[in-house]
Design an enzyme around this catalytic site. Structure first.
Site, mmCIF file in Angstrom:
data_model
loop_
_atom_site.group_PDB
_atom_site.id
_atom_site.type_symbol
_atom_site.label_atom_id
_atom_site.label_comp_id
_atom_site.label_asym_id
_atom_site.label_seq_id
_atom_site.Cartn_x
_atom_site.Cartn_y
_atom_site.Cartn_z
ATOM 1 N N GLU A 181 0.789 -1.232 0.000
ATOM 2 C CA GLU A 181 0.000 0.000 0.000
ATOM 3 C C GLU A 181 0.823 1.285 0.000
ATOM 4 O O GLU A 181 0.361 2.307 -0.508
ATOM 5 C CB GLU A 181 -0.940 0.005 1.212
ATOM 6 C CG GLU A 181 -2.064 -0.996 1.136
ATOM 7 C CD GLU A 181 -3.037 -0.693 0.013
ATOM 8 O OE1 GLU A 181 -3.387 0.495 -0.180
ATOM 9 O OE2 GLU A 181 -3.437 -1.639 -0.701
ATOM 10 N N SER A 461 -52.522 -28.120 24.909
ATOM 11 C CA SER A 461 -52.445 -29.104 25.988
ATOM 12 C C SER A 461 -51.196 -28.997 26.845
ATOM 13 O O SER A 461 -51.071 -29.712 27.845
ATOM 14 C CB SER A 461 -52.530 -30.524 25.404
ATOM 15 O OG SER A 461 -53.790 -30.717 24.781
#
Length: 767
Positions: A181, A461
């Protein structure tokens, strides 16, 4: 006179130019002072909002633990450990058929630092027989693997990062980054005139900004202060700010800031910044453990995170990685052998994004909600808190897999359109309510509607154990063998409507023992019992088990007309599993500062809210549900030696399919249904039960075999009459009763029965 005019004009122009230059210098000075102030303020204080890091519960390993070598290897792979014959550093392991050597990572747990060390874990079959420290052969009683980073709580603008210091960064990354870079990084003063000139020529030829001559310092400015718009004004701003940063800070400070700021990808709504998080996001490992090819991929991504995205554009990413590796080799940063090994290596990107923010979104949402009472949003998104949770990655993996696979299988077998059904599930510890796994829907990575927390569905239930528990708290009136009528019931409701409940199969079965009515989930005996004890008392029992909703005490409550989320169901069933001790579901163990200082502890808060005797009786009844009732399909998946307790739940028109139950160590709840509330055709047995059973099988849960409390005695009774029985009776069953409230009379079939010709023999022996 005519000759003096040009001179006067020149003086005037020079004066005007001098004034303009002076004004320009003032404006420029003011502008630069403002930039300088902004830079110093940002760099002097907290430079970044640091998201809270959320960790799963660590796996504990100890002698006697039931775990196979392959399962341990799977866990190590999940944590990003790498197989390495040399065990060359932390985060490596070496497996064999009967032993796994592990070079542990150092980790600061909430109760102290566990150092990096190498351990040998030895196995006999599918359990650990010993653990020794390789360095000196000393035995180790227990140790923990470092916990998985399962997510972050990041701010609304979506940035996430894991901060690193420059001395923690692999040297190859620092040198390689500069080589690729900004080769002149340590020689320039923030900008590179040569690179700027090259870029200007390219931009002039194109008639627009197409290329930048940015140094690392300029890239930091762009990421840290400016937008990504390619304009002349922004480039000028960038250059001035780069010069000012270089004036105030040394190169290592600038490089460290860049290492933590650079954008490396996107994870849904989360922006991945910095190499610390990049290493975890792409490779599921700490930055210091990256290999050369992994470092090269991250460095290569800087040029274009979307264009070179290794998960979407693997070929481009591979070519870019190899190009960067070539730079590493040409600059002498790696030797030829390392270069060739790196070129031959696959991309190695973790496909499942383990440890990413989207990995367990439903569970992380629960963590956020439980933190909101104590912490502001700013604390959670800015201060870098470390949050240790109760999530068990193995349990989460099992629950996710079976919800996804089983629901798709149900659709296929029933010829439903794909994605018709939805599902949710929860697993908690049986003794403290710790949430170990949570799935909010079939798309387990989707951070949207969380059915496990927010879907309020009738539980059907599943409520029946609490109706019978309310009755069993009255031992003078009810016991597990109390005979209940199974006959028509009609009830005029307060608003005038006639309520006439029916059994699931629309049949009448004659008088039923209470335990069998529960096992077969008969509606009419349940309603009869509920009417005897009262809806208010039943609702009170449910509340004592942990329910905090606003249900009404109406007769329809007895058949499950009460909405709950799967997590709420897990809470009330957890109270049954724990013998009447209620604990709110907890997802958090400890919160620390970013430096490891404790902020909050979350101890298990348990209190007894239901009596242990009646709860034991209900637990016994729920075992019968699975052994011989509506839940008997569980044993199609579980081994025959397993003992669990549970209950099916089905709502009107088959809109909701539930199964809730527990073993000695786990409580699990599964719901299957449709988001539009249309019928599914699935009962609790055909929908949720198979998912639940497969989950419990793969978790290898411990048998549910609680010790009877002192208030309970077990008696042998005749199945037909419910009276005391012995070997003279053909059909008997061992039933628990509250002490002193069991049957006193002997059945006619018993040797000790009142009408038995052998009664006199009993009398003789008793004398």
């Amino acid at each position: 006179m005519a000759r003096r005019k040009p001179r006067t004009l020149r003086i005037a122009l020079a004066s005007a130019l001098l004034v303009a230059l002076s004004l320009g210098l003032v404006v420029l000075s003011t502008y630069l002072l403002g930039l300088d102030r902004e830079i110093r303020e940002r760099f002097a204080g907290a430079r970044w909002a640091l998201p809270a890091q959320v960790y799963a519960a660590p796996m504990e390993l100890y002698t006697g633990l039931d775990i196979a070598p392959t399962e341990l290897v799977h866990e190590l792979n999940r944590l990003g450990y790498r197989e390495d014959p040399r065990l060359s550093g932390p985060g490596s392991f070496l497996p064999s058929r009967t032993q796994v050597d592990i070079h542990l990572r150092e980790f600061a747990f909430w109760d102290g630092l566990q150092p990096a060390q190498t351990l040998a874990v030895r196995f006999g079959g599918d359990s650990i027989t010993s653990i020794v420290r390789v360095a000196d052969g000393a035995p180790v009683d227990i140790f923990r693997l470092d916990p998985m980073l399962i997510g972050s709580i990041f701010p609304s603008h979506g940035e996430d990062r894991v901060l690193v210091r420059i001395d923690e960064v692999p040297p190859l990354l620092v040198k390689g980054l500069i080589a690729v870079e900004d080769r002149q990084f340590y020689g320039h003063f923030g900008i590179s005139p040569r690179s700027i000139l090259r870029a200007m020529v390219a931009n002039l030829r194109a008639g627009r900004v197409v290329q930048g001559g940015s140094t690392i310092t300029q890239q930091l400015v762009k990421n840290f202060f400016l937008s990504n718009r390619q304009t002349w004004a922004r480039k000028i701003n960038e250059a001035f700010m780069a010069l000012l940063i270089e004036r105030h800070y040394d190169k290592d400070q600038i490089l460290e800031a860049y290492l933590n700021e650079v954008h490396l990808g996107q994870d849904g709504s989360r922006a991945v910044h910095g190499f610390g998080l990049g290493a975890r996001f792409y490779f599921n490992k700490p930055l210091e453990e990256l290999e050369p090819q992994e470092v090269a991929l991250l460095v290569g991504l800087i040029k274009g995170t979307s264009y070179y995205n290794p998960r979407r554009n693997a070929e481009r990413a591979l070519a870019r990685r190899d190009l960067v590796l070539g730079v590493f080799f040409e600059d002498g940063l790696i030797d030829e052998a390392a270069y060739q090994r790196a070129l031959a290596a696959p991309l190695g990107v973790d496909g499942g994004r383990i440890g990413g923010a989207e990995r367990y979104p439903a569970f992380v949402e629960l963590v956020k909600r439980q933190l909101r009472g104590q912490y502001d949003d700013a604390d959670l998104t800015d201060e870098g808190l470390r949050i240790f949770t109760t999530l068990n990655p193995r349990a989460q993996e099992v629950l996710e897999r079976h919800i996804v696979e089983s629901v798709a299988e149900i659709e296929r077998l029933r010829k439903m359109k794909p994605q018709t059904l939805q599902a949710a599930g929860v697993i908690t510890s049986a003794d403290g309510g710790e949430v170990m796994a949570l799935v909010g829907g079939r798309d387990v990575r989707y951070a949207g509607f969380n059915r496990a927390l927010d879907s309020q569905r009738p539980i059907g239930s599943l409520v029946k154990p609490f109706v019978y528990l309310t009755a069993l708290e009255r031992p003078g009136e009810f016991n597990l063998h109390s005979i209940l009528p199974d006959e028509p019931i009609e009830l005029r409701l307060p608003h005038g409507a006639l309520w006439a409940p029916r059994n699931y199969d629309k049949q009448f079965h004659g008088p039923q023992p209470l335990y069998r009515a529960l096992a077969q989930s008969y509606n009419l005996p349940t309603v009869y019992t509920g009417l005897q004890v009262g809806a208010e008392q039943v609702l009170r029992t449910i509340r004592r088990a942990g329910y905090e909703g606003d249900a009404q005490a109406l007769p329809s409550l007895f058949l499950g007309a009460i909405g709950m989320s799967p997590l709420q169901v897990a809470e009330i069933y957890g109270t049954l599993a724990a013998g009447g001790f209620q604990a709110p579901p907890s997802a958090i163990r400890e919160v620390q500062t970013k430096d490891g200082e404790p902020l909050s502890r979350y101890p298990i808060a348990v209190r007894q809210t239901l009596p242990d005797g009646p709860v034991y009786l209900v637990g016994w009844g729920l075992q019968r549900v699975v052994a011989e009732g509506t839940g008997r399909g569980v044993y199609a998946a579980l081994p025959g030696s397993a003992v669990v307790a549970g209950k099916t739940g089905t709502t009107d028109d088959y809109r909701d399919s539930w199964f809730a139950g527990f073993s000695a160590d786990r409580v699990a709840v599964v719901w299957v249904g449709r988001d539009d509330n249309q019928p599914t055709g699935l009962s609790g047995s055909s929908g949720a039960l198979p998912v639940w059973a497969r989950v419990m099988r793969d978790l290898r849960v411990r048998n549910f075999d609680p010790i009877p409390p002192a208030s309970v005695e077990t008696l042998r009774v005749d199945r037909l009459t419910g009276q005391r029985a012995d070997d003279g009776c053909a059909e008997t069953i061992e039933v628990p009763f509250m002490v002193g409230w069991g049957p006193q009379e002997w059945a006619p079939c018993a040797y000790g029965g009142e009408r038995s010709p052998l009664r006199w023999l009993r009398d003789i022996f008793e004398r």
